[in-house]
Design a protein around this motif. Structure first.
Motif, mmCIF file in Angstrom:
data_model
loop_
_atom_site.group_PDB
_atom_site.id
_atom_site.type_symbol
_atom_site.label_atom_id
_atom_site.label_comp_id
_atom_site.label_asym_id
_atom_site.label_seq_id
_atom_site.Cartn_x
_atom_site.Cartn_y
_atom_site.Cartn_z
ATOM 1 N N ALA A 20 0.842 -1.196 0.000
ATOM 2 C CA ALA A 20 0.000 0.000 0.000
ATOM 3 C C ALA A 20 0.873 1.240 0.000
ATOM 4 N N ASP A 21 0.310 2.344 -0.484
ATOM 5 C CA ASP A 21 1.002 3.615 -0.400
ATOM 6 C C ASP A 21 1.066 3.961 1.086
ATOM 7 N N ALA A 22 2.240 3.942 1.627
ATOM 8 C CA ALA A 22 2.389 4.026 3.078
ATOM 9 C C ALA A 22 2.480 5.458 3.563
ATOM 10 N N GLU A 23 1.703 5.761 4.513
ATOM 11 C CA GLU A 23 1.793 6.982 5.300
ATOM 12 C C GLU A 23 1.844 6.502 6.742
ATOM 13 N N ASN A 29 -2.077 -5.831 15.682
ATOM 14 C CA ASN A 29 -1.803 -6.513 16.951
ATOM 15 C C ASN A 29 -1.362 -5.549 18.047
ATOM 16 N N GLY A 30 -1.273 -4.239 17.731
ATOM 17 C CA GLY A 30 -0.936 -3.233 18.730
ATOM 18 C C GLY A 30 0.504 -3.237 19.198
ATOM 19 N N ARG A 31 1.434 -3.708 18.368
ATOM 20 C CA ARG A 31 2.843 -3.763 18.774
ATOM 21 C C ARG A 31 3.670 -2.583 18.271
ATOM 22 N N LEU A 32 3.226 -1.924 17.185
ATOM 23 C CA LEU A 32 3.997 -0.798 16.667
ATOM 24 C C LEU A 32 3.148 0.057 15.752
ATOM 25 N N SER A 33 3.576 1.295 15.606
ATOM 26 C CA SER A 33 3.028 2.232 14.629
ATOM 27 C C SER A 33 4.211 2.786 13.855
ATOM 28 N N PHE A 34 3.939 3.172 12.615
ATOM 29 C CA PHE A 34 5.029 3.608 11.758
ATOM 30 C C PHE A 34 4.510 4.627 10.766
ATOM 31 N N ARG A 41 7.065 2.329 0.595
ATOM 32 C CA ARG A 41 5.978 1.353 0.605
ATOM 33 C C ARG A 41 6.140 0.464 1.834
ATOM 34 N N VAL A 42 5.019 -0.057 2.323
ATOM 35 C CA VAL A 42 5.035 -0.932 3.496
ATOM 36 C C VAL A 42 4.299 -2.215 3.152
ATOM 37 N N GLN A 43 4.928 -3.344 3.480
ATOM 38 C CA GLN A 43 4.342 -4.643 3.200
ATOM 39 C C GLN A 43 4.466 -5.527 4.443
ATOM 40 N N PRO A 44 3.353 -5.944 5.040
ATOM 41 C CA PRO A 44 3.418 -6.864 6.184
ATOM 42 C C PRO A 44 4.073 -8.181 5.773
ATOM 43 N N ARG A 45 4.811 -8.782 6.693
ATOM 44 C CA ARG A 45 5.498 -10.055 6.469
ATOM 45 C C ARG A 45 5.018 -11.054 7.503
ATOM 46 N N ASN A 46 5.153 -12.321 7.214
ATOM 47 C CA ASN A 46 4.823 -13.360 8.191
ATOM 48 C C ASN A 46 5.987 -13.525 9.152
ATOM 49 N N TYR A 160 18.605 6.915 7.440
ATOM 50 C CA TYR A 160 17.488 6.225 8.072
ATOM 51 C C TYR A 160 16.987 6.922 9.336
ATOM 52 N N ASP A 161 17.490 8.117 9.605
ATOM 53 C CA ASP A 161 17.025 8.854 10.789
ATOM 54 C C ASP A 161 15.509 9.055 10.764
ATOM 55 N N ALA A 162 14.952 9.383 9.608
ATOM 56 C CA ALA A 162 13.501 9.606 9.517
ATOM 57 C C ALA A 162 12.732 8.316 9.772
ATOM 58 N N ILE A 163 13.255 7.199 9.302
ATOM 59 C CA ILE A 163 12.605 5.908 9.539
ATOM 60 C C ILE A 163 12.601 5.603 11.030
ATOM 61 N N PHE A 164 13.775 5.711 11.659
ATOM 62 C CA PHE A 164 13.870 5.374 13.076
ATOM 63 C C PHE A 164 13.035 6.326 13.932
ATOM 64 N N ALA A 165 12.979 7.593 13.542
ATOM 65 C CA ALA A 165 12.176 8.573 14.288
ATOM 66 C C ALA A 165 10.681 8.342 14.089
ATOM 67 N N ALA A 166 10.303 7.654 13.021
ATOM 68 C CA ALA A 166 8.888 7.427 12.716
ATOM 69 C C ALA A 166 8.309 6.214 13.441
ATOM 70 N N LEU A 167 9.153 5.484 14.143
ATOM 71 C CA LEU A 167 8.698 4.293 14.862
ATOM 72 C C LEU A 167 8.129 4.675 16.213
ATOM 73 N N SER A 168 7.042 4.029 16.571
ATOM 74 C CA SER A 168 6.464 4.270 17.890
ATOM 75 C C SER A 168 5.622 3.070 18.291
ATOM 76 N N HIS A 169 5.154 3.113 19.516
ATOM 77 C CA HIS A 169 4.236 2.101 20.028
ATOM 78 C C HIS A 169 2.891 2.780 20.224
ATOM 79 N N PRO A 170 1.790 2.086 19.976
ATOM 80 C CA PRO A 170 0.476 2.713 20.154
ATOM 81 C C PRO A 170 0.223 3.254 21.560
ATOM 82 N N ASN A 171 0.925 2.750 22.567
ATOM 83 C CA ASN A 171 0.745 3.218 23.953
ATOM 84 C C ASN A 171 1.711 4.331 24.345
ATOM 85 N N ASP A 172 2.503 4.848 23.402
ATOM 86 C CA ASP A 172 3.528 5.837 23.759
ATOM 87 C C ASP A 172 2.975 7.056 24.490
ATOM 88 N N ALA A 173 1.877 7.614 24.052
ATOM 89 C CA ALA A 173 1.351 8.819 24.709
ATOM 90 C C ALA A 173 0.988 8.533 26.160
#
Length: 188
Positions: A20-23, A29-34, A41-46, A160-173
């Motif tokens: 999908a066009d990733a934004e 499963n509530g483990r990460l947000s990106f 592009r973002v593609q889920p993996r098994n 990759y600074d923008a990638i690493f900075a874009a990672l979060s957990h849904p419970n971060d706030a």
């Protein structure tokens, strides 16, 4: 890396199924947000027992994992925020080695590591080398959870600074609010 596949997909005006066009990407499963940078592009993996995604553009690939961490499940948010000691070198190798696309089954070598404390949550950073490529990694620790990212294709970790900075957990706030309250309670 994925240049030919992307060129073929764009050349005929179609995207591959599952890409999908990733934004904003939120793990069901509530483990990460990106938040994917523009053009990625973002593609889920098994990946049994964890969340795994491949984020890519024509020149770089990043594997991102969200995993439960039972050993830190009882840690406070403030303790997770104050985790500033570098993780063990063998842990980096253990986390990265299964990424066959990057390491072709050979164990990576940890070249360097640091802890970035410029944001609210510390980010463990590393440079690893495999037989044919350099890989840049990040590990984010949270109470009962870890987010791991490994990227390759660029000549510098700063790519990759923008990638690493874009990672979060849904419970971060909520965890940030709890960490601030725990600090206030401790200081009063």
């Amino acid at each position: 890396m994925r240049t030919l596949a992307l060129a073929a997909a764009f050349g005929i005006g179609l995207l591959a199924v599952g890409v999908a066009d990733a934004e904003q990407w939120n793990d069901p499963n509530g483990r990460l947000s990106f938040n994917a940078p523009s053009g990625w592009r973002v593609q889920p993996r098994n990946a049994p027992g964890q969340t795994a995604i491949l984020a890519f553009n024509p020149t770089s690939d990043c594997y991102i994992f969200g995993a439960d961490n039972p050993s830190s499940a009882n840690s406070s948010a403030e303790a997770a925020r104050n985790t500033r000691d570098p993780i063990d070198a063998q842990v980096w190798v253990t986390y990265a080695a299964p990424i066959r696309d990057f390491f072709a089954g050979a164990p990576p070598t940890l070249v360097s590591q640091s802890v970035d404390t410029s944001g609210f949550w510390p980010v463990q950073r590393a440079e690893l080398r495999g037989p044919t490529r350099t890989v840049y990694g990040a590990v984010l620790l949270r109470p009962g959870a870890e987010i791991r990212a490994f990227c390759s294709g660029a000549n510098s970790a700063t790519a990759y600074d923008a990638i690493f900075a874009a990672l979060s957990h849904p419970n971060d706030a909520a965890w940030q609010q709890a960490a601030n309250q725990q600090r206030t309670d401790r200081e009063t």
